[in-house]
Design an enzyme around this catalytic site. Structure first.
Site, PDB file in Angstrom:
ATOM      1  N   TYR A 250      42.859  47.227  52.394  1.00  0.00           N
ATOM      2  CA  TYR A 250      43.096  47.373  50.965  1.00  0.00           C
ATOM      3  C   TYR A 250      42.716  48.793  50.563  1.00  0.00           C
ATOM      4  O   TYR A 250      41.720  49.341  51.051  1.00  0.00           O
ATOM      5  CB  TYR A 250      42.219  46.378  50.191  1.00  0.00           C
ATOM      6  CG  TYR A 250      42.221  46.591  48.688  1.00  0.00           C
ATOM      7  CD1 TYR A 250      43.045  45.832  47.854  1.00  0.00           C
ATOM      8  CD2 TYR A 250      41.393  47.559  48.101  1.00  0.00           C
ATOM      9  CE1 TYR A 250      43.049  46.040  46.476  1.00  0.00           C
ATOM     10  CE2 TYR A 250      41.401  47.764  46.729  1.00  0.00           C
ATOM     11  CZ  TYR A 250      42.228  47.005  45.928  1.00  0.00           C
ATOM     12  OH  TYR A 250      42.240  47.218  44.569  1.00  0.00           O
TER      13      TYR A 250
ATOM     14  N   GLU B 228      47.562  50.798  43.640  1.00  0.00           N
ATOM     15  CA  GLU B 228      46.919  49.872  44.596  1.00  0.00           C
ATOM     16  C   GLU B 228      47.873  49.529  45.729  1.00  0.00           C
ATOM     17  O   GLU B 228      49.055  49.257  45.480  1.00  0.00           O
ATOM     18  CB  GLU B 228      46.531  48.600  43.834  1.00  0.00           C
ATOM     19  CG  GLU B 228      45.854  47.539  44.676  1.00  0.00           C
ATOM     20  CD  GLU B 228      45.588  46.268  43.879  1.00  0.00           C
ATOM     21  OE1 GLU B 228      44.421  45.977  43.582  1.00  0.00           O
ATOM     22  OE2 GLU B 228      46.566  45.563  43.534  1.00  0.00           O
TER      23      GLU B 228
END
Lengths: 294, 376
Positions: free
Chosen positions: B101, B189
């Protein structure tokens, strides 16, 4: 008013030649604020309400010893104007402009913090001190009366609503300051609580919050932790706000279950701070806290 | 303003971050063609802004072009959590050896950008933060110096990954920061950021949210920002007209100047037993035209039985508000009761104009709120 602005601030108006700049310059002068100069690039040499206009903040500071600036510049030019003021030696900035890109706000707040400059706003109605006849802001002057209540708020007109009750009750205000309705702002509730604690003119504090963010929760924690010595009364707007929708102010949005009115009201409850159910109740709660109930 | 996945990925691609091979499809035919061209296994991803669309069935894996056609038939035109699926992103199915991530977001409290990386990708980062916070690395950027390759490497050194991977990831993180600042994003993101057998990192999913205040610097998104998928019809109309409006479920229309004041008015109406139908802030210094449009918008909502207008005149002039209210009532020709509370600049003139037209005015907010309950 040490720590936030000078006792006798020498104020410049950045963006003085625009409609808003002109209108509020007149109003601030009328109230008694010492507006020593104005700045609009390319308009140097003009006069607005008898105030000299310069092309740069540096010239205004040099010629008039200014220490405070109120900004009415458009959002796209706000960052450059703020940085110019910081570099010219201005110590307190009141940023009225709203809708400034967050990237720019982050940049100029970091610069201000590094230079020891106080920033009020953006998206603030400014501040007013009725006993010293100082208004560096856009609030309607007649609503405020000299007195002993310190007011700090995230909102404009709601502050005027509550201030009108406080004035009518005879309590009046020591200083009233809007921290701004944006998500990223300079001075916050805890800075003002600090200031009001040491301010001799202030006997009680009203804190006007709204949904979004956690500034109210932090303020409540601060009051509890420091065993805050002056009575505080809170009002929170937005009990009915649905999650995920921005309620007029960019900062007024309930995200992922956080920032609700309930969370703020509970936090104040835990800190022993009474929360008014309606704006007109603030005065009554203040009088109880300040021992002035009759 | 939140971007669609394909828009977010296009930006990442432009900055050299690898994304899966794929194509945007607006019909079953286009989706089938895309699957044929990619060959083998593909994934069809609904281009909607609903969070966790995977869990809601918006992402479907297909082993063959025939399966892909079937999946596209099911997805296109369907509605997921209130969002209509008009477009699919058809992508190659990646071989994944690891899911990570990475993100850059504005931290409003700390007043700067927060760079996040986690070895636990493919799941909600807030969940990871709760269950295994040790898997998340955080770095708050100094806005005056920015986020450098050295900052990224120092951050990633706390992860148990190879030197080569650290270098590759550091490059991606620095690029994400560059995207965030270049595009004025509140959030950039990649989740998951997947490692393929060749050791390359690929952005399998991407999310970008732009700062609405900065859209003037990004004209390519400005028009798109007028349409939000979670807008109620009246909210969309209000957005086009530049009004700050939020739809609510009651029957008393609420209009005021200033966000805090309007919220407080809603709360007060509720406290007195009423149910607000909306939130509408006409802002500071509003002219008669804006007020007219606002009043007409609220009157046009069928559920609205009465309207309460609350104006605290400072830079807003009460006489102009009165003119706007009269113009709106005349033009909309709807006979719904209206109560106006006004105080401040040119209050007397404003009240005179309204009273002459038979509209009740008040100086005290609570009296106005009480009256609206009886008018309705």
């Amino acid at each position: 008013m040490n720590g936030i602005i000078n006792q006798k601030p020498r104020v410049i108006v950045q963006g003085i030649t625009g409609n808003e700049g002109r209108f509020h310059t007149a109003s601030m002068l009328h109230y008694g604020t010492e507006i020593v100069a104005g700045v609009t690039p390319g308009k140097g040499g003009e006069r607005v309400e008898g105030v000299s206009v310069y092309n740069t903040v540096a010239e205004a500071v040099q010629n008039h010893g200014a220490d405070t600036s109120i900004l009415f510049v458009p959002p796209a030019r706000a960052k450059d104007a703020v940085i110019e003021a910081i570099e010219a030696g201005i110590k307190t900035l009141v940023i009225i402009t709203e809708l400034i890109p967050q990237k720019d706000v982050i940049k100029f707040l970091a610069k201000a913090s590094k230079s020891g400059v106080i920033v009020i706003g953006p998206n603030t109605p400014g501040l007013i001190n009725p006993s010293h006849k100082i208004k560096i802001g856009i609030m309607p002057s007649h609503i405020f009366k000299p007195g002993s209540v310190g007011m700090v708020s995230r909102s404009g007109t709601l502050t005027y609503e509550i201030a009108s009750h406080i004035s009518a009750s005879g309590l009046g205000q020591s200083t009233c300051l809007g921290v701004g309705g944006d998500p990223i702002i300079g001075v916050g509730f805890t800075d003002l609580l600090d200031f009001f604690r040491d301010d001799e003119a202030t006997e009680g504090v009203v804190l006007i919050g709204e949904i979004g963010g956690n500034a109210e929760e932090l303020a409540a924690e601060y009051i509890k932790k420091t065993d805050y010595p002056k009575p505080v009364v809170a009002y929170i707007a937005g009990r009915l706000a649905p999650p995920g929708k921005s309620m007029g102010h960019a900062g007024a949005i309930i995200m992922g279950g956080g920032g609700t009115a309930k969370s703020k009201i509970d936090a104040f409850g835990a800190a022993g701070v009474p929360v008014a159910e309606k704006p007109s109740d603030v005065t009554r709660l203040l009088r109880i806290g300040m021992g002035k109930y009759q | 303003m939140r971007l669609f996945e394909f828009e977010a990925k296009n930006i990442l691609k432009e900055y050299g971050i690898p994304i899966p091979r794929g194509k945007l499809a607006g019909s079953v035919e286009e989706a089938t063609q895309a699957a044929n061209k990619l060959g083998g296994a593909v994934v069809l991803k609904s281009q909607i802004l609903a969070s966790s669309r995977g869990k809601l069935g918006g992402i479907v894996f297909a082993g063959s072009p025939t399966q892909a056609e079937k999946a596209a038939q099911d997805l296109i035109g369907s509605t997921i959590n209130g969002n209509r699926v008009d477009r699919l992103l058809v992508e190659e199915r990646l071989d994944i050896t690891r899911e990570l991530y990475a993100s850059v977001a504005i931290d409003r409290q700390v007043k700067t950008y927060l760079v996040l990386a986690s070895t636990s990708g493919g799941v909600d980062i807030e969940e990871v933060a709760q269950t295994s916070p040790e898997k998340i690395l955080k770095h708050w950027v100094d806005p005056l110096t920015g986020f450098s390759r050295e900052d990224a490497i120092e951050m990633l050194n706390k992860f148990d990954i190879s030197k080569d991977e650290t270098t590759r990831l550091a490059h991606i993180m620095v690029t994400l920061y560059k995207v965030a600042t270049d595009y004025d994003a509140e959030l950039v993101e990649i989740n998951p950021l997947v490692r393929t057998p060749s050791g390359e990192f690929v952005a399998a999913d991407a999310r970008v949210t732009l700062d609405d205040n900065a859209l003037f610097r990004h004209p390519e998104f400005k028009d798109k920002s007028l349409i939000r998928l979670d807008d109620a019809p009246l909210e969309a109309e209000a957005r086009r007209q530049g009004l700050a409006y939020v739809d609510l479920s009651g029957d008393i229309g609420i209009i005021g100047n200033g966000a805090g004041l309007v919220m407080a008015t809603l709360d007060l109406v509720h406290l007195y037993g009423g149910r607000p139908a909306n939130f509408l802030d006409i802002g500071g210094g509003a002219r008669a035209e804006i007020i007219k449009r606002g009043v007409m918008l609220v009157l046009s909502k069928p559920e609205v039985k009465a309207v309460l207008i609350n104006i605290l005149g400072g830079i807003t002039r009460c006489d102009l508000v009165a003119q706007g209210v009269i113009a709106a009532l005349k033009e909309s020709n709807l006979k719904k009761p209206v109560a106006v509370r006004m105080m401040g600049t040119n209050e007397e003139e404003g009240k005179r104009i309204l009273n002459k037209a038979g509209i009740n005015t008040y100086s005290n907010l609570e009296e106005a709120v009480e009256s609206i309950g009886t008018l309705r």
